[in-house]
Scaffold this active site. Structure first.
Site, short mmCIF file in Angstrom:
data_model
loop_
_atom_site.label_atom_id
_atom_site.label_comp_id
_atom_site.label_asym_id
_atom_site.label_seq_id
_atom_site.Cartn_x
_atom_site.Cartn_y
_atom_site.Cartn_z
N CYS A 123 0.84 -1.21 0.03
CA CYS A 123 0.03 0.02 -0.04
C CYS A 123 0.76 1.23 0.04
O CYS A 123 0.27 2.26 -0.39
CB CYS A 123 -0.98 0.05 1.24
SG CYS A 123 -2.03 -1.27 0.98
N HIS A 181 -3.56 7.44 2.25
CA HIS A 181 -3.38 6.07 1.76
C HIS A 181 -5.11 5.66 2.06
O HIS A 181 -5.40 5.92 3.43
CB HIS A 181 -2.73 4.97 2.15
CG HIS A 181 -3.43 3.61 1.90
ND1 HIS A 181 -3.72 3.02 0.59
CD2 HIS A 181 -3.20 2.45 2.61
CE1 HIS A 181 -3.94 1.89 0.60
NE2 HIS A 181 -3.65 1.61 1.84
N ASN A 201 -9.96 -0.20 -0.58
CA ASN A 201 -8.79 0.04 -0.40
C ASN A 201 -8.10 -0.65 -1.85
O ASN A 201 -8.14 -1.71 -1.89
CB ASN A 201 -7.93 -1.09 1.00
CG ASN A 201 -6.46 -0.75 1.09
OD1 ASN A 201 -5.73 -0.35 0.30
ND2 ASN A 201 -5.92 -1.30 2.01
N1 ACO Z 1 -18.53 -8.65 9.05
C1 ACO Z 1 -18.78 -8.99 10.25
N2 ACO Z 1 -17.73 -9.09 11.25
C2 ACO Z 1 -16.54 -9.26 10.95
C3 ACO Z 1 -16.18 -9.09 9.88
C4 ACO Z 1 -16.89 -8.67 8.85
N3 ACO Z 1 -16.50 -8.38 7.46
N4 ACO Z 1 -14.88 -8.74 9.65
C5 ACO Z 1 -14.27 -9.25 10.95
N5 ACO Z 1 -15.45 -9.44 11.83
C6 ACO Z 1 -15.63 -9.82 13.26
C7 ACO Z 1 -14.34 -10.49 13.73
O1 ACO Z 1 -14.35 -11.99 13.48
C8 ACO Z 1 -14.44 -10.09 15.32
O2 ACO Z 1 -15.31 -11.11 15.66
P1 ACO Z 1 -15.17 -11.83 17.11
O3 ACO Z 1 -15.26 -10.50 18.13
O4 ACO Z 1 -16.50 -12.45 17.50
O5 ACO Z 1 -13.93 -12.51 16.94
C9 ACO Z 1 -15.08 -8.99 15.39
O6 ACO Z 1 -15.81 -8.52 13.89
C10 ACO Z 1 -13.99 -7.57 15.35
O7 ACO Z 1 -12.86 -7.93 14.65
P2 ACO Z 1 -11.76 -6.93 14.56
O8 ACO Z 1 -10.72 -7.48 13.68
O9 ACO Z 1 -11.14 -6.62 16.02
O10 ACO Z 1 -12.27 -5.76 13.88
P3 ACO Z 1 -11.62 -4.35 13.82
O11 ACO Z 1 -12.36 -3.27 14.46
O12 ACO Z 1 -10.31 -4.39 14.11
O13 ACO Z 1 -11.63 -3.93 12.26
C11 ACO Z 1 -10.40 -4.22 10.13
C12 ACO Z 1 -11.36 -4.81 11.31
C13 ACO Z 1 -11.64 -3.44 9.40
C14 ACO Z 1 -9.78 -5.14 9.23
C15 ACO Z 1 -9.52 -3.37 11.05
O14 ACO Z 1 -8.63 -3.77 11.83
C16 ACO Z 1 -8.30 -2.57 9.91
O15 ACO Z 1 -8.82 -1.86 9.17
N6 ACO Z 1 -7.19 -2.94 10.16
C17 ACO Z 1 -6.35 -2.33 9.28
C18 ACO Z 1 -6.11 -2.49 7.67
C19 ACO Z 1 -5.11 -1.85 7.08
O16 ACO Z 1 -4.72 -0.60 7.24
N7 ACO Z 1 -4.18 -2.35 6.26
C20 ACO Z 1 -3.01 -1.89 5.73
C21 ACO Z 1 -3.02 -1.77 4.22
S1 ACO Z 1 -3.62 -3.04 3.23
C22 ACO Z 1 -2.12 -3.56 2.47
O17 ACO Z 1 -0.94 -3.09 2.63
C23 ACO Z 1 -2.06 -4.75 1.35
#
Ligand code: ACO
Length: 322
Positions: A113, A249, A279
Protein backbone atom coordinates in the site's frame (compact mmCIF):
# COMPACT_ATOMS: atom_id res chain seq x y z
CA UNK A 1 18.54 23.49 -9.01
CA UNK A 2 16.05 21.05 -10.53
CA UNK A 3 12.92 19.91 -8.73
CA UNK A 4 9.98 17.78 -9.81
CA UNK A 5 6.34 18.83 -9.89
CA UNK A 6 3.05 17.16 -10.66
CA UNK A 7 2.00 18.26 -14.15
CA UNK A 8 -1.16 16.15 -14.44
CA UNK A 9 -3.20 13.40 -12.80
CA UNK A 10 -5.35 10.54 -14.07
CA UNK A 11 -7.44 7.74 -12.64
CA UNK A 12 -9.26 4.63 -13.76
CA UNK A 13 -11.84 2.45 -12.01
CA UNK A 14 -13.33 -0.75 -13.44
CA UNK A 15 -16.95 -0.51 -14.54
CA UNK A 16 -18.30 -3.16 -12.16
CA UNK A 17 -19.32 -1.76 -8.77
CA UNK A 18 -19.76 -4.18 -5.89
CA UNK A 19 -21.83 -2.99 -2.92
CA UNK A 20 -21.53 -4.11 0.71
CA UNK A 21 -24.90 -5.80 0.41
CA UNK A 22 -23.48 -8.23 -2.16
CA UNK A 23 -21.10 -9.58 0.50
CA UNK A 24 -24.04 -10.49 2.74
CA UNK A 25 -24.73 -13.52 0.52
CA UNK A 26 -21.04 -14.53 0.40
CA UNK A 27 -19.94 -14.33 4.06
CA UNK A 28 -21.46 -13.59 7.46
CA UNK A 29 -21.32 -9.81 7.37
CA UNK A 30 -23.56 -6.76 6.97
CA UNK A 31 -23.50 -3.42 5.25
CA UNK A 32 -23.76 -1.85 8.71
CA UNK A 33 -20.65 -3.65 10.06
CA UNK A 34 -18.56 -2.78 7.01
CA UNK A 35 -19.58 0.89 7.07
CA UNK A 36 -19.09 1.29 10.81
CA UNK A 37 -15.72 -0.50 11.05
CA UNK A 38 -14.18 0.70 7.77
CA UNK A 39 -16.22 3.52 6.17
CA UNK A 40 -16.48 1.46 2.96
CA UNK A 41 -19.78 1.49 1.03
CA UNK A 42 -18.73 -0.01 -2.30
CA UNK A 43 -15.71 -0.89 -4.41
CA UNK A 44 -14.90 -1.45 -8.10
CA UNK A 45 -13.92 -4.91 -9.32
CA UNK A 46 -11.98 -5.61 -12.51
CA UNK A 47 -13.60 -7.58 -15.31
CA UNK A 48 -12.34 -11.13 -15.81
CA UNK A 49 -10.11 -10.12 -18.72
CA UNK A 50 -9.03 -6.78 -17.22
CA UNK A 51 -5.48 -6.60 -15.92
CA UNK A 52 -3.36 -4.29 -13.81
CA UNK A 53 -1.56 -2.97 -16.89
CA UNK A 54 -4.90 -2.27 -18.66
CA UNK A 55 -6.02 -0.10 -15.76
CA UNK A 56 -2.58 1.51 -15.40
CA UNK A 57 -2.63 2.37 -19.10
CA UNK A 58 -6.04 4.06 -18.87
CA UNK A 59 -4.95 6.14 -15.85
CA UNK A 60 -1.63 7.00 -17.51
CA UNK A 61 -3.32 8.24 -20.69
CA UNK A 62 -5.56 10.54 -18.62
CA UNK A 63 -2.58 11.90 -16.69
CA UNK A 64 -0.68 12.53 -19.94
CA UNK A 65 -3.68 14.43 -21.37
CA UNK A 66 -4.10 16.46 -18.17
CA UNK A 67 -0.40 17.36 -18.15
CA UNK A 68 -0.53 18.55 -21.77
CA UNK A 69 2.46 16.41 -22.73
CA UNK A 70 2.77 13.66 -25.32
CA UNK A 71 3.97 10.10 -24.94
CA UNK A 72 7.21 11.05 -26.70
CA UNK A 73 8.01 13.38 -23.76
CA UNK A 74 7.89 10.50 -21.24
CA UNK A 75 11.39 9.34 -20.30
CA UNK A 76 10.70 7.21 -17.20
CA UNK A 77 7.87 4.88 -16.13
CA UNK A 78 7.63 3.71 -12.51
CA UNK A 79 4.64 1.54 -11.71
CA UNK A 80 3.77 0.56 -8.15
CA UNK A 81 1.94 -2.74 -7.91
CA UNK A 82 1.85 -6.00 -5.97
CA UNK A 83 -0.54 -7.56 -8.47
CA UNK A 84 1.37 -7.47 -11.79
CA UNK A 85 -0.03 -9.06 -14.96
CA UNK A 86 2.92 -11.44 -15.25
CA UNK A 87 5.97 -12.53 -13.25
CA UNK A 88 7.89 -10.78 -16.00
CA UNK A 89 8.12 -8.55 -17.89
CA UNK A 90 7.06 -5.84 -15.50
CA UNK A 91 3.64 -4.22 -15.86
CA UNK A 92 5.52 -0.95 -16.45
CA UNK A 93 7.02 -2.47 -19.63
CA UNK A 94 3.56 -3.60 -20.76
CA UNK A 95 2.24 -0.05 -20.28
CA UNK A 96 5.28 1.32 -22.11
CA UNK A 97 4.53 -0.92 -25.10
CA UNK A 98 0.88 0.17 -25.22
CA UNK A 99 1.94 3.81 -25.13
CA UNK A 100 4.40 3.13 -27.98
CA UNK A 101 7.27 4.55 -25.93
CA UNK A 102 10.71 3.08 -26.59
CA UNK A 103 14.06 3.09 -24.75
CA UNK A 104 13.18 4.84 -21.47
CA UNK A 105 13.57 2.93 -18.18
CA UNK A 106 10.33 1.24 -17.07
CA UNK A 107 10.02 -0.88 -13.95
CA UNK A 108 7.64 -1.97 -11.20
CA UNK A 109 7.97 -1.12 -7.51
CA UNK A 110 6.67 -3.63 -4.98
CA UNK A 111 5.86 -1.98 -1.64
CA UNK A 112 2.19 -2.91 -1.09
CA UNK A 113 0.00 0.00 0.00
CA UNK A 114 3.01 2.34 0.25
CA UNK A 115 3.99 1.60 -3.34
CA UNK A 116 2.93 4.91 -4.81
CA UNK A 117 5.00 6.87 -2.26
CA UNK A 118 8.03 4.68 -3.04
CA UNK A 119 7.48 5.18 -6.80
CA UNK A 120 7.11 8.94 -6.35
CA UNK A 121 10.25 9.06 -4.19
CA UNK A 122 12.25 7.19 -6.88
CA UNK A 123 10.93 9.26 -9.81
CA UNK A 124 11.60 12.50 -7.88
CA UNK A 125 15.22 11.41 -7.32
CA UNK A 126 15.61 10.55 -11.04
CA UNK A 127 14.37 14.02 -12.00
CA UNK A 128 16.35 15.97 -9.39
CA UNK A 129 19.57 14.24 -10.45
CA UNK A 130 18.98 14.78 -14.19
CA UNK A 131 18.15 11.15 -14.99
CA UNK A 132 14.69 12.01 -16.30
CA UNK A 133 12.60 15.08 -17.11
CA UNK A 134 9.09 13.67 -17.54
CA UNK A 135 8.10 10.62 -15.53
CA UNK A 136 4.93 8.59 -15.46
CA UNK A 137 4.33 7.47 -11.88
CA UNK A 138 1.51 4.95 -11.59
CA UNK A 139 -0.17 2.91 -8.86
CA UNK A 140 -2.36 0.06 -10.14
CA UNK A 141 -3.80 -3.00 -8.43
CA UNK A 142 -6.14 -5.94 -9.04
CA UNK A 143 -6.59 -7.11 -5.44
CA UNK A 144 -9.79 -8.96 -6.38
CA UNK A 145 -7.44 -11.70 -7.67
CA UNK A 146 -5.70 -12.20 -4.29
CA UNK A 147 -8.77 -11.93 -2.07
CA UNK A 148 -10.12 -14.98 -0.28
CA UNK A 149 -13.82 -14.43 -0.95
CA UNK A 150 -14.67 -16.69 2.02
CA UNK A 151 -12.71 -14.63 4.56
CA UNK A 152 -14.95 -11.87 5.90
CA UNK A 153 -12.01 -10.30 7.74
CA UNK A 154 -10.35 -9.29 4.45
CA UNK A 155 -12.68 -9.74 1.44
CA UNK A 156 -14.78 -6.65 2.20
CA UNK A 157 -11.77 -4.33 2.45
CA UNK A 158 -10.25 -4.15 -1.03
CA UNK A 159 -11.01 -2.86 -4.51
CA UNK A 160 -9.36 -2.57 -7.93
CA UNK A 161 -8.21 0.53 -9.81
CA UNK A 162 -5.33 2.68 -10.99
CA UNK A 163 -4.08 6.22 -10.51
CA UNK A 164 -1.26 8.04 -12.27
CA UNK A 165 0.61 11.30 -12.32
CA UNK A 166 3.00 12.95 -14.75
CA UNK A 167 6.00 14.26 -12.80
CA UNK A 168 7.99 16.90 -14.65
CA UNK A 169 11.26 18.72 -14.09
CA UNK A 170 10.73 22.23 -12.76
CA UNK A 171 12.67 25.22 -11.40
CA UNK A 172 10.30 25.32 -8.41
CA UNK A 173 9.27 22.49 -6.07
CA UNK A 174 6.99 20.45 -6.58
CA UNK A 175 7.94 17.64 -4.35
CA UNK A 176 9.58 19.14 -1.25
CA UNK A 177 10.42 15.76 0.22
CA UNK A 178 9.46 12.12 0.03
CA UNK A 179 10.08 9.65 2.84
CA UNK A 180 10.13 5.86 2.37
CA UNK A 181 10.47 3.36 5.23
CA UNK A 182 10.13 -0.37 5.90
CA UNK A 183 10.44 -2.87 8.73
CA UNK A 184 10.29 -6.47 7.55
CA UNK A 185 9.96 -7.92 11.05
CA UNK A 186 6.18 -7.51 10.73
CA UNK A 187 5.92 -9.42 7.44
CA UNK A 188 3.51 -12.07 8.73
CA UNK A 189 0.92 -9.63 10.10
CA UNK A 190 -0.22 -8.79 6.57
CA UNK A 191 0.82 -11.04 3.71
CA UNK A 192 0.00 -13.36 0.85
CA UNK A 193 2.02 -16.36 2.09
CA UNK A 194 2.67 -17.99 -1.28
CA UNK A 195 4.91 -16.69 -4.00
CA UNK A 196 6.96 -17.92 -6.91
CA UNK A 197 10.09 -19.11 -5.09
CA UNK A 198 8.08 -20.86 -2.35
CA UNK A 199 6.40 -22.92 -5.06
CA UNK A 200 3.14 -21.41 -6.15
CA UNK A 201 0.49 -24.10 -5.82
CA UNK A 202 -3.19 -23.51 -6.45
CA UNK A 203 -4.04 -26.59 -4.37
CA UNK A 204 -2.90 -24.68 -1.28
CA UNK A 205 -5.13 -21.86 -2.44
CA UNK A 206 -5.72 -20.21 0.93
CA UNK A 207 -2.01 -19.35 1.03
CA UNK A 208 -2.34 -17.55 -2.30
CA UNK A 209 -4.67 -14.96 -0.78
CA UNK A 210 -4.34 -12.03 1.61
CA UNK A 211 -4.02 -12.93 5.28
CA UNK A 212 -4.10 -10.15 7.84
CA UNK A 213 -4.11 -9.65 11.60
CA UNK A 214 -6.36 -6.63 11.17
CA UNK A 215 -6.28 -5.36 14.73
CA UNK A 216 -2.50 -5.38 15.02
CA UNK A 217 -2.09 -3.77 11.61
CA UNK A 218 -4.60 -1.10 12.60
CA UNK A 219 -2.72 -0.16 15.79
CA UNK A 220 0.65 -0.09 14.08
CA UNK A 221 -0.74 1.95 11.15
CA UNK A 222 -2.16 4.69 13.39
CA UNK A 223 1.05 5.10 15.41
CA UNK A 224 3.34 4.99 12.39
CA UNK A 225 1.34 7.46 10.32
CA UNK A 226 1.50 9.95 13.20
CA UNK A 227 5.29 9.56 13.34
CA UNK A 228 5.80 9.95 9.59
CA UNK A 229 3.66 13.10 9.54
CA UNK A 230 5.80 14.58 12.33
CA UNK A 231 8.99 13.62 10.43
CA UNK A 232 7.75 15.28 7.24
CA UNK A 233 6.59 18.46 8.95
CA UNK A 234 9.78 18.86 10.99
CA UNK A 235 12.01 18.02 8.01
CA UNK A 236 10.50 20.83 5.96
CA UNK A 237 10.33 23.44 8.71
CA UNK A 238 6.57 23.91 8.29
CA UNK A 239 3.67 23.83 10.73
CA UNK A 240 0.60 21.59 10.69
CA UNK A 241 -1.59 24.55 9.79
CA UNK A 242 0.37 25.12 6.55
CA UNK A 243 -1.01 21.88 5.07
CA UNK A 244 -4.01 22.51 2.82
CA UNK A 245 -4.91 18.88 2.08
CA UNK A 246 -4.16 15.47 3.51
CA UNK A 247 -4.30 12.85 0.73
CA UNK A 248 -3.87 9.61 2.67
CA UNK A 249 -3.77 5.97 1.65
CA UNK A 250 -7.37 4.76 1.85
CA UNK A 251 -7.44 1.63 4.03
CA UNK A 252 -9.99 2.48 6.70
CA UNK A 253 -11.89 5.68 7.53
CA UNK A 254 -11.03 5.26 11.23
CA UNK A 255 -7.30 5.23 10.42
CA UNK A 256 -7.74 8.33 8.21
CA UNK A 257 -9.66 10.18 10.95
CA UNK A 258 -6.98 9.35 13.53
CA UNK A 259 -4.28 10.70 11.18
CA UNK A 260 -6.26 13.89 10.53
CA UNK A 261 -6.78 14.40 14.27
CA UNK A 262 -3.05 14.17 14.92
CA UNK A 263 -2.49 16.79 12.22
CA UNK A 264 -5.29 18.97 13.68
CA UNK A 265 -6.84 19.00 10.21
CA UNK A 266 -10.65 19.11 9.92
CA UNK A 267 -12.08 16.30 7.77
CA UNK A 268 -13.10 18.93 5.18
CA UNK A 269 -9.36 19.18 4.36
CA UNK A 270 -8.91 15.43 3.97
CA UNK A 271 -9.55 13.65 0.67
CA UNK A 272 -11.61 10.54 1.38
CA UNK A 273 -12.39 7.95 -1.30
CA UNK A 274 -12.36 4.79 0.81
CA UNK A 275 -16.18 4.92 0.91
CA UNK A 276 -16.40 4.59 -2.90
CA UNK A 277 -13.17 2.74 -3.80
CA UNK A 278 -12.31 0.68 -0.67
CA UNK A 279 -8.59 -0.07 -0.32
CA UNK A 280 -6.95 -0.08 -3.76
CA UNK A 281 -3.47 -0.38 -2.22
CA UNK A 282 -0.83 1.46 -4.26
CA UNK A 283 -3.54 3.00 -6.48
CA UNK A 284 -5.35 4.71 -3.63
CA UNK A 285 -3.32 7.92 -3.23
CA UNK A 286 -3.07 8.82 -6.95
CA UNK A 287 -6.77 7.92 -7.38
CA UNK A 288 -7.78 10.15 -4.44
CA UNK A 289 -5.55 12.94 -5.73
CA UNK A 290 -7.10 12.71 -9.19
CA UNK A 291 -10.64 12.80 -7.78
CA UNK A 292 -9.94 15.94 -5.73
CA UNK A 293 -8.06 17.69 -8.56
CA UNK A 294 -10.82 16.99 -11.07
CA UNK A 295 -13.68 18.04 -8.77
CA UNK A 296 -11.86 21.32 -8.10
CA UNK A 297 -11.06 20.85 -4.40
CA UNK A 298 -7.28 20.73 -4.81
CA UNK A 299 -5.97 23.82 -6.58
CA UNK A 300 -2.60 24.82 -8.01
CA UNK A 301 -0.26 26.20 -5.36
CA UNK A 302 -1.79 24.29 -2.45
CA UNK A 303 0.30 22.23 -0.04
CA UNK A 304 -0.49 18.51 0.11
CA UNK A 305 0.60 15.77 2.47
CA UNK A 306 0.52 12.19 1.15
CA UNK A 307 0.94 9.34 3.62
CA UNK A 308 0.66 5.57 3.40
CA UNK A 309 1.11 2.40 5.42
CA UNK A 310 1.02 -1.19 4.21
CA UNK A 311 2.37 -4.72 4.13
CA UNK A 312 6.05 -5.19 4.88
CA UNK A 313 5.48 -3.18 6.93
CA UNK A 314 6.21 -0.31 4.59
CA UNK A 315 5.25 3.30 5.12
CA UNK A 316 5.98 6.68 3.61
CA UNK A 317 4.95 10.25 3.03
CA UNK A 318 5.51 13.15 0.69
CA UNK A 319 5.06 16.90 1.03
CA UNK A 320 3.96 18.36 -2.28
CA UNK A 321 3.19 21.82 -3.65
CA UNK A 322 0.54 21.05 -6.28
N1 ACO B 1 -18.29 -8.58 9.04
C1 ACO B 1 -18.70 -8.85 10.29
N2 ACO B 1 -17.87 -9.13 11.27
C2 ACO B 1 -16.55 -9.14 11.00
C3 ACO B 1 -16.05 -8.86 9.72
C4 ACO B 1 -16.98 -8.58 8.70
N3 ACO B 1 -16.62 -8.30 7.44
N4 ACO B 1 -14.69 -8.93 9.76
C5 ACO B 1 -14.35 -9.23 11.01
N5 ACO B 1 -15.48 -9.38 11.78
C6 ACO B 1 -15.58 -9.72 13.18
C7 ACO B 1 -14.38 -10.47 13.71
O1 ACO B 1 -14.49 -11.84 13.42
C8 ACO B 1 -14.47 -10.19 15.17
O2 ACO B 1 -15.45 -11.05 15.73
P1 ACO B 1 -15.20 -11.69 17.19
O3 ACO B 1 -15.13 -10.53 18.13
O4 ACO B 1 -16.41 -12.56 17.37
O5 ACO B 1 -13.92 -12.45 17.09
C9 ACO B 1 -15.03 -8.78 15.23
O6 ACO B 1 -15.63 -8.53 13.94
C10 ACO B 1 -13.98 -7.72 15.48
O7 ACO B 1 -12.86 -7.98 14.61
P2 ACO B 1 -11.63 -7.02 14.58
O8 ACO B 1 -10.60 -7.57 13.63
O9 ACO B 1 -11.19 -6.74 15.98
O10 ACO B 1 -12.30 -5.72 13.97
P3 ACO B 1 -11.67 -4.31 13.79
O11 ACO B 1 -12.50 -3.32 14.43
O12 ACO B 1 -10.19 -4.30 14.09
O13 ACO B 1 -11.81 -4.08 12.22
C11 ACO B 1 -10.45 -4.17 10.24
C12 ACO B 1 -11.19 -4.98 11.31
C13 ACO B 1 -11.47 -3.37 9.47
C14 ACO B 1 -9.76 -5.16 9.31
C15 ACO B 1 -9.41 -3.22 10.89
O14 ACO B 1 -8.67 -3.92 11.84
C16 ACO B 1 -8.46 -2.59 9.88
O15 ACO B 1 -8.84 -1.74 9.11
N6 ACO B 1 -7.16 -2.93 9.96
C17 ACO B 1 -6.11 -2.25 9.18
C18 ACO B 1 -6.15 -2.56 7.69
C19 ACO B 1 -4.98 -1.85 7.04
O16 ACO B 1 -4.71 -0.70 7.27
N7 ACO B 1 -4.21 -2.55 6.22
C20 ACO B 1 -3.00 -1.92 5.69
C21 ACO B 1 -3.05 -1.68 4.28
S1 ACO B 1 -3.41 -3.11 3.33
C22 ACO B 1 -1.97 -3.59 2.44
O17 ACO B 1 -0.89 -3.13 2.61
C23 ACO B 1 -2.15 -4.70 1.46
Amino acid sequence: MTFSRIAGTGGYLPERVMTNEEFESLVETSDEWIRERTGIKRRHVAAEDETTSDMALAAARRAIDAAGVTTSDVDLIVLATTTPDKVFPSSACLVQRQLDIHDCPAFDVHAACSGFIYALDIADRFIRTGGAACALVIGAETYSRIIDWNDRGTCVLFGDGAGAIVLQASDEPGIYSAHSHADGQFAELLHVPQGISTGYDVVRAEAAFIQMKGNEVFRKAVGTLGAIARETIAGNGIEKKDINWLVPHQANLRIIKAAAKKLELPMERVVVTVDEHANTSSASIPLALDVAVRDGRIKRGELLLFEAFGAGFTWGSALVRY
